[in-house]
Scaffold this motif. Structure first.
Motif, short mmCIF file in Angstrom:
data_model
loop_
_atom_site.label_atom_id
_atom_site.label_comp_id
_atom_site.label_asym_id
_atom_site.label_seq_id
_atom_site.Cartn_x
_atom_site.Cartn_y
_atom_site.Cartn_z
N SER A 155 0.80 -1.23 0.00
CA SER A 155 0.00 0.00 0.00
C SER A 155 0.83 1.28 0.00
O SER A 155 0.32 2.35 -0.28
CB SER A 155 -0.95 0.01 1.20
OG SER A 155 -0.21 -0.06 2.41
N LYS A 157 3.15 2.09 -2.09
CA LYS A 157 3.50 2.48 -3.45
C LYS A 157 2.50 3.50 -3.99
O LYS A 157 1.37 3.58 -3.53
CB LYS A 157 3.54 1.26 -4.38
CG LYS A 157 4.63 0.26 -4.04
CD LYS A 157 4.60 -0.91 -5.01
CE LYS A 157 5.74 -1.88 -4.74
NZ LYS A 157 7.05 -1.32 -5.05
N PHE A 162 1.28 0.59 -7.57
CA PHE A 162 0.45 -0.33 -6.81
C PHE A 162 -0.37 -1.22 -7.74
O PHE A 162 -0.37 -2.45 -7.60
CB PHE A 162 -0.47 0.49 -5.90
CG PHE A 162 -1.42 -0.32 -5.06
CD1 PHE A 162 -1.00 -0.91 -3.87
CD2 PHE A 162 -2.75 -0.48 -5.43
CE1 PHE A 162 -1.87 -1.64 -3.09
CE2 PHE A 162 -3.63 -1.21 -4.65
CZ PHE A 162 -3.18 -1.78 -3.47
#
Length: 247
Positions: A155, A157, A162
């Motif tokens: 999470s 990123k 993501f």
């Protein structure tokens, strides 16, 4: 192949899959979390095989769109964990009666919702990636819901990285899951036909999301998704409990 599912059920399942594909294309995961409990209520044979196949398709499309943002660092450890986790999940599928599987899917969705609401800050290393892969494998082969453990871990990123990282993981992990289901006799030709019947809904969800990316509020979309998942998990729980009661 249409004899395997009646037109009304197919239409309802197609709508559910469209909403799931739209959600996953927008926020990076969600097809299985949205679709699995609802599809299990509509027709249990749609979970997990067809959902996994459709998850593979939407992940392939999303990765193509986000391919410039992909960083595959360490994901191989998560994929290694997916193998033992997948066999554990398949074993539970083989031996658990249908109402118990319904309760299991509802519980997995509830866990996914709770974990998505809280911000966990875990270090991303070989051990946590492997652990997330094992949990993802168990959840994935029972209910096709393998996304939340990896989503929580990755999470940190940015949105594009993501979506790209999760899509790459889903492509390989879905393949692993399908192989495990085939080995254990839980994947039949009818499941592949059902996947083909629902494929247009996946493509439509992806195309609509392509026009909405950047225009919709990701947090509001996520919260609406979690509300829908909570309601569907509650309905599935009630249905499964009623089935377990002596008639």
């Amino acid at each position: 192949m249409f004899s395997m599912i009646d037109p009304q059920t197919l239409a309802l399942a197609s709508l559910i899959v469209f909403l799931g594909a739209l959600t996953q294309s927008l926020i990076g995961f969600g097809l299985a979390v949205v679709a699995s409990p609802l599809l299990y209520i509509v027709d249990p044979q749609l979970v997990p095989g067809p959902v996994i196949a459709m998850g593979f398709t939407i992940s392939l499309l999303t990765l193509f769109r986000e391919r410039g943002h992909l960083e595959f660092n360490g994901l191989q450890y998560a994929l290694l964990g997916r193998v033992p986790g997948g066999f554990i999940g398949a074993s539970l599928l083989l031996f658990a009666p249908q109402p118990i599987l319904g309760l299991s899917i509802a519980a997995i969705v509830a866990v996914a919702v709770i974990l998505s609401l809280y911000k966990f800050s875990l270090p991303v290393n070989k051990k946590t990636l492997f652990g997330a892969g094992v949990v993802s494998g168990i959840f994935g082969n029972i209910a096709a819901i393998g996304g939340p453990p990896m989503a929580i871990l990755l999470s940190g990123k940015d949105a594009s990285q993501f979506r790209a990282a999760l899509s790459a993981f889903f492509i390989f992990s879905s393949t692993i899951a399908m192989v495990i289901l085939a080995i254990t006799g839980l994947l039949e030709l009818k499941h592949l036909w059902l996947s083909l019947l629902l494929l247009p809904s996946v493509l439509l969800g992806y195309l609509v999301a392509g026009r909405l990316v950047g225009r919709v509020d990701k947090e509001k979309t996520k919260m609406a998704t979690l509300v829908l998942c909570s309601i569907s998990a509650l309905v599935l729980t009630v249905k499964s409990v009623i089935e377990l009661l002596p008639q």
